[in-house]
Design a protein around this motif. Structure first.
Motif: not given
Length: 175
Positions: A75-80, A99-101, A138-147
């Protein structure tokens, strides 16, 4: 490019050597790797790691740990987001998640624990730090360049000043 913590982000040398390895992880559902973010300057990295090949071998083992945790969780959430990995001299490693969320606590704890079990490469002169920008399900990449993991934000707030990556890792590290 500078991260908000004052560290150089991309490093062409190591990223070129690791691109092939991350391609294999990108095709392994339910994990998709978008890119690798080197959290230190190329000069700093070259002085700390024995070789790009050693870093590539270590990153391949970290990828395997990530795949194993993902495969064990139906049950992994779709998260990037980002998984930040640091290796200290003396072959000690740690990981932070951004990760957000946020990932479910059990998945997050398993990821950090399994990454910390991967035998790290030998580094010298301070920690070596990189991040894996990835998506679960199905998580999409975060918009930020760095964590910006919560532990790093807390360490920065407590210090009351921006820090370079090495100092930030040392302040946020928990054994």
């Amino acid at each position: 490019m500078q991260s908000r913590f004052g560290a150089s982000v991309p490093c062409r040398l190591a990223a070129a050597g690791l691109l092939v390895l991350f391609t294999s992880l990108a095709s392994a559902a339910p994990v998709k790797v978008f890119n690798l973010v080197m959290m230190q300057s190329e000069d700093e990295l070259q002085g700390r790691m024995p070789s790009v090949q050693a870093l590539s071998a270590y990153s391949a083992a970290v990828q395997a740990a990530i795949r194993n945790v993902a495969a064990a969780n139906d049950s992994l959430p779709s998260v990037g987001g980002f998984i930040v990995v640091a290796v200290r001299p003396g072959k000690r490693s740690n990981a932070w998640l951004d990760f957000e969320p946020a990932l479910p606590p059990g998945v997050a704890a398993a990821l950090v624990a399994d990454i910390r079990k991967v035998p790290p490469l030998e580094v010298q002169g301070g920690p070596l730090v990189f991040a894996i920008k990835l998506g679960f399900a199905e998580g999409i990449p975060p918009q930020r360049m760095a964590p910006s993991p919560p532990e790093w934000k807390a360490a920065t707030a407590k210090a009351g000043k921006p820090m370079d990556t090495a100092e930030l890792v040392e302040r946020a590290w928990r054994d």
